[in-house]
Design an enzyme around this catalytic site. Structure first.
Site, mmCIF file in Angstrom:
data_model
loop_
_atom_site.group_PDB
_atom_site.id
_atom_site.type_symbol
_atom_site.label_atom_id
_atom_site.label_comp_id
_atom_site.label_asym_id
_atom_site.label_seq_id
_atom_site.Cartn_x
_atom_site.Cartn_y
_atom_site.Cartn_z
ATOM 1 N N ASP A 34 0.840 -1.189 0.000
ATOM 2 C CA ASP A 34 0.000 0.000 0.000
ATOM 3 C C ASP A 34 0.884 1.251 0.000
ATOM 4 O O ASP A 34 1.620 1.498 0.950
ATOM 5 C CB ASP A 34 -0.890 -0.029 1.251
ATOM 6 C CG ASP A 34 -2.120 0.849 1.136
ATOM 7 O OD1 ASP A 34 -2.034 1.891 0.471
ATOM 8 O OD2 ASP A 34 -3.162 0.483 1.715
ATOM 9 N N THR A 75 -6.777 3.512 -2.296
ATOM 10 C CA THR A 75 -6.583 2.128 -1.882
ATOM 11 C C THR A 75 -7.685 1.197 -2.380
ATOM 12 O O THR A 75 -7.396 0.130 -2.928
ATOM 13 C CB THR A 75 -6.494 2.043 -0.348
ATOM 14 O OG1 THR A 75 -5.336 2.762 0.080
ATOM 15 C CG2 THR A 75 -6.397 0.601 0.122
ATOM 16 N N LYS A 157 -5.946 -3.354 6.617
ATOM 17 C CA LYS A 157 -7.169 -2.689 6.166
ATOM 18 C C LYS A 157 -8.174 -3.716 5.664
ATOM 19 O O LYS A 157 -7.817 -4.611 4.887
ATOM 20 C CB LYS A 157 -6.859 -1.706 5.039
ATOM 21 C CG LYS A 157 -5.970 -0.541 5.419
ATOM 22 C CD LYS A 157 -5.740 0.367 4.221
ATOM 23 C CE LYS A 157 -4.818 1.521 4.541
ATOM 24 N NZ LYS A 157 -4.564 2.391 3.366
ATOM 25 N N ASP A 300 1.414 2.630 3.832
ATOM 26 C CA ASP A 300 0.518 3.743 3.530
ATOM 27 C C ASP A 300 0.354 4.653 4.743
ATOM 28 O O ASP A 300 0.439 5.877 4.632
ATOM 29 C CB ASP A 300 -0.841 3.213 3.086
ATOM 30 C CG ASP A 300 -1.781 4.315 2.626
ATOM 31 O OD1 ASP A 300 -1.481 4.963 1.613
ATOM 32 O OD2 ASP A 300 -2.826 4.526 3.284
ATOM 33 N N ASP A 347 -1.079 -0.423 -4.682
ATOM 34 C CA ASP A 347 -2.426 0.066 -4.987
ATOM 35 C C ASP A 347 -2.417 1.531 -5.427
ATOM 36 O O ASP A 347 -3.418 2.035 -5.924
ATOM 37 C CB ASP A 347 -3.356 -0.114 -3.789
ATOM 38 C CG ASP A 347 -2.826 0.565 -2.528
ATOM 39 O OD1 ASP A 347 -1.648 0.962 -2.505
ATOM 40 O OD2 ASP A 347 -3.602 0.681 -1.564
ATOM 41 N N HIS A 348 -1.288 2.198 -5.260
ATOM 42 C CA HIS A 348 -1.065 3.579 -5.699
ATOM 43 C C HIS A 348 0.312 3.968 -5.204
ATOM 44 O O HIS A 348 0.943 3.225 -4.430
ATOM 45 C CB HIS A 348 -2.117 4.546 -5.125
ATOM 46 C CG HIS A 348 -2.273 4.454 -3.639
ATOM 47 N ND1 HIS A 348 -1.336 4.952 -2.763
ATOM 48 C CD2 HIS A 348 -3.250 3.885 -2.871
ATOM 49 C CE1 HIS A 348 -1.733 4.713 -1.510
ATOM 50 N NE2 HIS A 348 -2.882 4.056 -1.546
#
Length: 541
Positions: A34, A75, A157, A300, A347-348
């Site tokens: 993440d 996300t 998450k 993240d 995811d980014h």
């Protein structure tokens, strides 16, 4: 002589058995980090081990120019896109949270009011993949084997577990209130025994009893800015965002068990759960290809608070690399080299902290959404008459009151265009697109094409904004992501293991190419909304 013949025969049939096993991977492992930039593979490479990220680069196949092909880069949409092979325009996960006109409220990407918690706390249990409108590659693997294959999704998450596991897999996420992994009754009526046993180890408490200190002497973190600076967000109870972090003393004011997420030990706990899932479910040991989807959420949380140039982030990746090495060695011992298939992506990525960029004289800015919302409300009331014209402004999308427009006899397109022109007056707004144009036109290149691939006809807003480069809708401490600029879109795509050649490519690839590549490798159906392309280099070398 008989013994020699028997030995030769045994060796022969063993080789046949190994060849048969190699016809399909025992286990597919999807690792999503993440908020990982592609550059992290190289930025910290000097101190990586030989068996972690370096091994992926050395033995696997890397797409060095891989990007997200839509806006917004969050996300929820990221995990959905990796596993469905399509974008929010099709799979429907348009953000982490988004406003729904028909409900008059915001919904969460993995929320499901029809289910209840299993383990953990009740408030964190209303989770399932029901908002995901297409199948995933994990679903298709289950369908291909008449559900004999097992699929397990794991993350801190909930959305990082539920969306990759798809509609047919099992998902487990971390409960910040109890410090345990939990699920919902979408999956099980009670936690499997192996999960209960894992929770009984109380590992979250163990990790939070430690002090987070850097792996190496602080002065050797030459890839990062000074540890104590004005750009990062300190934990509550600390005067500065700098090592060391006494986690036990910080827990009470920083989310109790939730504090774990913003430390590298959140990754450690996730790895622990991955090992437990492999053993508990006997993944890859039952004659079918199974799938383990693991998402590492802590990078993240760390990146948001401390930013991509921080010592904390560098230390996180050095630790993650060492744990990856351990995991790959475990897979080698458990399944044998070449008998498992692994991929790693993100995811980014992430933007630099705005104030840090300003300090280096790079154009950047913080976008004040409250101020813009107030201006929009004033403009629409003056232009079209008093009324609640703006229902919601979130994710750089504006939701207009179409019912009020119909009552007043004003075309919604007229309001869209007038408001779009008005918004372009404000600093920080680069482009504004109307839903009308996104429905009518087909954009092929540029940011408007990315915006269109993230635009869902039923769910997205009436106006969609693109901010200037390095402008963020966030407070000045820490950073975020979500744009279509390369600092948010450029992420790793690396495959290694079963039937994967060694090599790299600088050809542009999109995140939606991962699921089709897996489908072709495994000879299974494409996810039903997939529009990505297989990575051809993997099949031609």
């Amino acid at each position: 002589m008989k013994k020699i013949i028997l030995s030769i025969s045994f060796a022969f049939y063993s080789l046949i058995g190994q060849a048969q096993e190699a016809e399909k991977p025992a286990l597919v492992i999807g690792l999503v980090v993440d908020q990982m930039r592609q550059e992290y593979f190289y930025k910290f490479e000097e101190r990586y081990t030989e068996g972690g990220f370096k091994r992926l680069m050395r033995e696997g196949f890397m797409m060095k120019n891989a990007h997200y092909n839509y806006i917004p880069t969050y996300t929820g949409p990221g995990h959905a896109s990796v596993y469905t092979g399509t974008t929010p325009a099709t799979h429907g996960i348009i953000a982490n949270d988004w406003y729904v006109k028909s409900l008059g409220r915001t919904i969460y990407c993995a929320s499901d009011s029809t289910v209840t918690a299993v383990g953990g706390s009740a408030s964190n249990g209303k989770i399932s993949p029901r908002n995901l409108l297409t199948t995933t590659i994990t679903d298709e693997l289950r369908f291909a084997t008449n559900k004999r294959s097992k699929v397990v999704g794991i993350a801190i998450k909930d959305r990082g577990a539920a969306l990759p596991a798809g509609h047919l897999g099992d998902a487990y996420w971390f409960d910040s209130k109890t410090g345990e992994f939990m699920t919902s009754d979408y999956y099980y009526e009670s936690l499997p025994t192996w999960v209960q046993q894992f929770n009984g180890r109380k590992l979250a408490e163990k990790y939070l009893s430690q002090t987070w200190e850097p792996l190496f002497p602080l002065e050797t973190y030459v890839q990062s800015i000074a540890d104590d600076n004005d750009f990062e967000g300190p934990f509550i109870g600390m005067d500065k965002p700098a090592f060391p972090y006494d986690l036990k003393s910080l827990m009470a004011d920083n989310g109790e068990y939730g504090l774990l997420s913003t430390t590298p030990f959140g990754n450690s706990l996730t790895w622990d759960m991955a090992y437990a899932a492999i053993e508990g479910e006997q993944l890859g040991k039952r004659g079918e290809t199974d799938f383990l989807a693991v998402s590492f959420s802590s990078p993240d949380y760390i990146g948001h608070r401390f930013g991509p140039s921080s010592v904390e982030l560098e230390d996180n990746y050095l630790r993650l690399d060492r744990e990856l090495e351990k995991f790959l060695n475990y897979l080698d011992e458990t399944y044998g080299k070449g008998n498992y298939l692994i991929f790693l992506t993100a995811d980014h990525a992430v933007a630099d902290i705005v104030e840090y960029m300003k300090s280096e004289r790079v154009p950047a800015g913080n976008f004040n959404t409250r101020f813009i919302l107030t201006q929009m409300k004033g403009f629409t009331s003056e232009k079209f008459g008093e009324g609640d014209w703006i229902l919601n402004f979130s994710n750089e999308q504006v939701f207009l009151n179409d019912k009020l427009a119909a009552e007043r006899g004003i075309a919604l397109e007229t309001i869209q265009r007038e408001l779009a022109s008005f918004l372009l007056r404000f600093e920080g707004i680069k482009e504004v697109y109307t839903a009308t144009d996104l429905r009518k036109e087909e954009y092929i290149k540029g940011r408007k094409a990315l915006l269109q691939m993230g635009y869902n006809h039923k769910a997205s807003g009436d106006l969609l904004l693109i901010l200037e480069p390095a402008w963020l809708s966030s407070s000045w401490k820490g950073t975020t992501h979500g744009t279509g600029y390369t600092y948010d879109t450029h992420v790793p795509i690396a495959f290694m293991g079963w039937n994967i050649p060694q090599g790299t490519s600088t050809r542009y690839a999109s995140i939606t190419d991962i699921a089709p590549t897996l489908a072709m490798l495994l000879n299974i159906r494409l996810p039903n909304g997939s529009d990505g392309d297989p990575i051809h280099e993997i099949f031609t070398k």
